[in-house]
Design a protein around this motif. Structure first.
Motif, PDB file in Angstrom:
ATOM      1  N   LEU A  32       0.828  -1.211   0.000  1.00  0.00           N
ATOM      2  CA  LEU A  32       0.000   0.000   0.000  1.00  0.00           C
ATOM      3  C   LEU A  32       0.855   1.252   0.000  1.00  0.00           C
ATOM      4  N   ALA A  33       1.955   1.249   0.748  1.00  0.00           N
ATOM      5  CA  ALA A  33       2.840   2.416   0.790  1.00  0.00           C
ATOM      6  C   ALA A  33       3.462   2.668  -0.583  1.00  0.00           C
ATOM      7  N   ALA A  34       3.846   1.602  -1.271  1.00  0.00           N
ATOM      8  CA  ALA A  34       4.397   1.755  -2.618  1.00  0.00           C
ATOM      9  C   ALA A  34       3.350   2.302  -3.574  1.00  0.00           C
ATOM     10  N   PHE A  35       2.121   1.856  -3.438  1.00  0.00           N
ATOM     11  CA  PHE A  35       1.016   2.373  -4.251  1.00  0.00           C
ATOM     12  C   PHE A  35       0.872   3.883  -4.062  1.00  0.00           C
ATOM     13  N   VAL A  36       0.906   4.350  -2.829  1.00  0.00           N
ATOM     14  CA  VAL A  36       0.793   5.782  -2.544  1.00  0.00           C
ATOM     15  C   VAL A  36       1.997   6.535  -3.114  1.00  0.00           C
ATOM     16  N   ALA A  37       3.190   6.009  -2.886  1.00  0.00           N
ATOM     17  CA  ALA A  37       4.411   6.706  -3.300  1.00  0.00           C
ATOM     18  C   ALA A  37       4.552   6.785  -4.821  1.00  0.00           C
ATOM     19  N   ASN A  38       4.027   5.804  -5.524  1.00  0.00           N
ATOM     20  CA  ASN A  38       4.216   5.734  -6.976  1.00  0.00           C
ATOM     21  C   ASN A  38       3.022   6.238  -7.775  1.00  0.00           C
ATOM     22  N   ALA A  39       2.008   6.731  -7.105  1.00  0.00           N
ATOM     23  CA  ALA A  39       0.809   7.181  -7.811  1.00  0.00           C
ATOM     24  C   ALA A  39       1.105   8.376  -8.706  1.00  0.00           C
ATOM     25  N   THR A  40       0.536   8.366  -9.896  1.00  0.00           N
ATOM     26  CA  THR A  40       0.679   9.487 -10.819  1.00  0.00           C
ATOM     27  C   THR A  40      -0.687   9.877 -11.370  1.00  0.00           C
ATOM     28  N   THR A  41      -0.754  11.085 -11.883  1.00  0.00           N
ATOM     29  CA  THR A  41      -2.025  11.592 -12.413  1.00  0.00           C
ATOM     30  C   THR A  41      -2.486  10.842 -13.658  1.00  0.00           C
ATOM     31  N   ASP A  42      -1.607  10.037 -14.253  1.00  0.00           N
ATOM     32  CA  ASP A  42      -1.986   9.265 -15.438  1.00  0.00           C
ATOM     33  C   ASP A  42      -3.117   8.288 -15.150  1.00  0.00           C
ATOM     34  N   CYS A  43      -3.283   7.934 -13.868  1.00  0.00           N
ATOM     35  CA  CYS A  43      -4.312   6.938 -13.532  1.00  0.00           C
ATOM     36  C   CYS A  43      -5.711   7.537 -13.499  1.00  0.00           C
ATOM     37  N   LEU A  44      -5.817   8.854 -13.545  1.00  0.00           N
ATOM     38  CA  LEU A  44      -7.117   9.510 -13.419  1.00  0.00           C
ATOM     39  C   LEU A  44      -7.827   9.548 -14.773  1.00  0.00           C
ATOM     40  N   THR A  45      -8.889   8.775 -14.896  1.00  0.00           N
ATOM     41  CA  THR A  45      -9.668   8.745 -16.128  1.00  0.00           C
ATOM     42  C   THR A  45     -10.678   9.895 -16.131  1.00  0.00           C
ATOM     43  N   PRO A  46     -11.242  10.222 -17.291  1.00  0.00           N
ATOM     44  CA  PRO A  46     -12.282  11.270 -17.315  1.00  0.00           C
ATOM     45  C   PRO A  46     -13.439  10.981 -16.368  1.00  0.00           C
ATOM     46  N   ALA A  47     -13.858   9.720 -16.281  1.00  0.00           N
ATOM     47  CA  ALA A  47     -14.955   9.368 -15.373  1.00  0.00           C
ATOM     48  C   ALA A  47     -14.557   9.599 -13.921  1.00  0.00           C
ATOM     49  N   VAL A 194      -3.171  10.546   5.731  1.00  0.00           N
ATOM     50  CA  VAL A 194      -1.713  10.450   5.547  1.00  0.00           C
ATOM     51  C   VAL A 194      -1.396  10.250   4.068  1.00  0.00           C
ATOM     52  N   ALA A 195      -2.154   9.382   3.408  1.00  0.00           N
ATOM     53  CA  ALA A 195      -1.907   9.116   1.992  1.00  0.00           C
ATOM     54  C   ALA A 195      -2.112  10.362   1.142  1.00  0.00           C
ATOM     55  N   SER A 196      -3.167  11.128   1.416  1.00  0.00           N
ATOM     56  CA  SER A 196      -3.419  12.352   0.654  1.00  0.00           C
ATOM     57  C   SER A 196      -2.257  13.329   0.790  1.00  0.00           C
ATOM     58  N   LYS A 206       8.959   4.320   2.109  1.00  0.00           N
ATOM     59  CA  LYS A 206       9.410   4.101   3.484  1.00  0.00           C
ATOM     60  C   LYS A 206       8.851   5.159   4.421  1.00  0.00           C
ATOM     61  N   THR A 207       8.837   6.414   3.981  1.00  0.00           N
ATOM     62  CA  THR A 207       8.295   7.477   4.824  1.00  0.00           C
ATOM     63  C   THR A 207       6.799   7.300   5.034  1.00  0.00           C
ATOM     64  N   VAL A 208       6.089   6.892   3.982  1.00  0.00           N
ATOM     65  CA  VAL A 208       4.661   6.619   4.123  1.00  0.00           C
ATOM     66  C   VAL A 208       4.437   5.507   5.144  1.00  0.00           C
ATOM     67  N   GLU A 209       5.227   4.450   5.050  1.00  0.00           N
ATOM     68  CA  GLU A 209       5.065   3.339   5.987  1.00  0.00           C
ATOM     69  C   GLU A 209       5.342   3.779   7.425  1.00  0.00           C
ATOM     70  N   MET A 210       6.357   4.620   7.609  1.00  0.00           N
ATOM     71  CA  MET A 210       6.646   5.109   8.950  1.00  0.00           C
ATOM     72  C   MET A 210       5.508   5.999   9.474  1.00  0.00           C
ATOM     73  N   ALA A 211       4.967   6.848   8.605  1.00  0.00           N
ATOM     74  CA  ALA A 211       3.851   7.713   9.024  1.00  0.00           C
ATOM     75  C   ALA A 211       2.639   6.872   9.408  1.00  0.00           C
ATOM     76  N   TRP A 212       2.351   5.835   8.627  1.00  0.00           N
ATOM     77  CA  TRP A 212       1.245   4.941   8.972  1.00  0.00           C
ATOM     78  C   TRP A 212       1.531   4.196  10.276  1.00  0.00           C
ATOM     79  N   GLY A 213       2.787   3.794  10.461  1.00  0.00           N
ATOM     80  CA  GLY A 213       3.145   3.111  11.703  1.00  0.00           C
ATOM     81  C   GLY A 213       2.892   3.985  12.912  1.00  0.00           C
TER      82      GLY A 213
END
Length: 484
Positions: A32-47, A194-196, A206-213
């Motif tokens: 989940l932390a990797a998902f948050v860290a690697n997210a890009t705007t390319d995933c946002l569809t028009p819908a 935290v993810a937002s 790693k920082t995301v995981e620490m913040a969630w921890g």
């Protein structure tokens, strides 16, 4: 979209029934932390963008609507201003409260608490919880801090990821979390918040995981508020956003948080929910390709989502009666609902049968049905001016609630025995606002105007909708100028 309750490889079909998360050999927190860290705007569809616009419009309306419609707003605002310090001015905006003047953690707290104060904010059935009030509040405040260095598209991405994390965590907690007395909106919402923040700050995994921890020691929200209709409930998501900023700041500074906070033997999911079907594969399946958050629903009524099917059914009966329904018109009314719904809205305790404050009224199937039968389903916040209404009290006394173990989600069924001998049985499987029973865009705008116009005026309210609908062409800074 993934499904639940024993289908498509979840809730035991994949072999994880009654297997604790730490024995499933899935590194859920890291994934989940990797998902948050690697997210890009390319995933946002028009819908997805269209849905995010609607969610944001709704959020703005319910936040500013609380300024004049929630009795808790003034004392909460006064307390947080005092805690910040009378001589301290921060850079962040509280919607509808003028120019920026709050520190980020306090702006996030206030916007989130106000957004939840009328119980009018969006929901997701699989938690069940309110994902937007934490995800958007955190994203908006962080975007304001970053200013021109962050785009409005980044802000919308942060919203989407915050929603997704909240909903996925909430789904594993499930309705049984109420058995331990926890409020899902805040205990899951801190992770989404935290993810937002992390998406906008481009934090590494790693920082995301620490913040969630660290968030694992801050996630909180007691359902004991139901005992007296207390304002704890309204503050819960505010505390979650406040603490999300704290946890991110600590993690960025190098403070070590707990690892494996979701799947660990003494981790969050084990501690907060007795659900025996927690599934770490399901929690992490399809990240970035299978999105749960677009099924978030906007609320047509300012009441617990579990009451909405009953409100709609009762409102239809009010309309058919062409003058409303009184206690003299009925012999008995039976409401059927799931065991989880009964815990929150159906228990025949005095404060449910005859609520005497707004929060008790919001969580009373008795009051909501009686009000809709007598006065219709479109009374909105005005309903709570009738807590002492004798017509409503008389109808409440005709109502009993039945637990049906086969019912699930927000399903609602009513059996009415009329005084003239007629009987009716009606049901609503999906309340208005769910994907199967949509809250159309015209209703989104109508709800927004009803809440925003008293604060901003009609012209400015229309400008807000126009800007949100084309937010990718504007900045969050420009939007926040309108929202002061």
């Amino acid at each position: 979209m993934a499904t639940t309750n024993g289908t498509n490889g979840v809730n035991g079909v994949n072999g994880h029934a009654n297997t604790p998360p730490h024995e499933q050999n899935v590194p859920a927190t890291s994934l989940l932390a990797a998902f948050v860290a690697n997210a890009t705007t390319d995933c946002l569809t028009p819908a997805m963008l269209e849905k995010l616009h609607e969610l944001l419009i709704d959020y703005i309306g319910v936040v500013v609507g609380a300024r004049d419609n929630a009795d808790s707003t003034e004392p909460i605002y006064a307390a947080i201003r005092a805690l910040q310090g009378p001589q301290v001015t921060g850079p962040c905006t509280v919607l509808g409260m003028g120019a920026p003047h709050m520190l980020p953690q306090y702006a996030g707290l206030l916007n989130s608490a106000f957004g939840h104060s009328m119980d009018f904010d969006d929901t997701h059935v699989e938690g069940p919880l309110h994902p937007g009030v934490t995800a958007i509040s955190a994203a908006m405040t962080q975007a304001e801090l970053l200013g021109s260095s962050s785009s409005s598209l980044d802000f919308l991405l942060a919203m989407a990821i915050g929603y997704e994390i909240t909903v996925r965590v909430g789904r594993e907690l499930d309705y049984s979390t109420y058995d331990r007395g926890f409020h899902l909106t805040s205990i899951a919402g801190i992770y989404g918040a935290v993810a937002s923040i992390a998406v906008l700050k481009h934090l590494d995994a790693k920082t995301v995981e620490m913040a969630w921890g660290l968030a694992g020691s801050k996630a909180a929200g007691s359902m004991q508020y139901l005992d007296n209709g207390s304002w704890n409930k309204r503050l819960h998501p505010g505390f979650a956003v406040h603490d999300a900023f704290m946890c991110v700041g600590l993690a960025e500074a190098g403070v070590i948080g707990a690892t494996r906070i979701f799947e660990g033997k003494m981790g969050f999911l084990q501690a907060y929910s007795p659900n025996p079907n927690q599934d770490m594969r399901r929690l992490t399946a399809g990240l970035g390709t299978e999105w749960l958050w677009p099924a978030s629903s906007l609320k047509p009524y300012p009441a617990c989502r579990m009451t909405h099917g009953f409100i709609e059914l009762s409102g239809n009966m009010h309309t058919a009666a062409k003058g409303g329904v009184s206690a003299a018109d009925v012999s008995a009314i039976t409401l059927s609902m799931s065991p989880a719904c009964f815990k929150l809205i159906g228990d025949p305790s005095p404060n449910k049968k005859h609520p005497n404050n707004v929060i008790d009224g919001q969580f009373s199937a008795y009051f909501q049905v009686a009000n809709a039968l007598a006065y219709g389903s479109k009374t909105g916040l005005q309903a709570y001016s009738r807590l002492s209404d004798e017509k409503i009290h008389a109808l409440c006394d005709k109502i009993t609630v039945k637990i049906v173990t086969s019912m699930k989600g927000f399903e609602a069924r009513m059996d009415v025995q009329w005084a003239d001998g007629r009987t009716d049985q009606v049901e609503q499987l999906f309340p208005l606002g769910e994907t199967q029973h949509p809250f159309t865009r015209d209703k989104v705008d109508e709800k927004f105007f009803s809440l925003a116009v008293p604060v901003y005026g009609e012209a400015k309210s229309r400008d807000i909708i126009k800007m949100v609908d084309s937010l990718e062409k504007h900045s969050v800074e420009q939007l926040l100028v309108l929202l002061r």
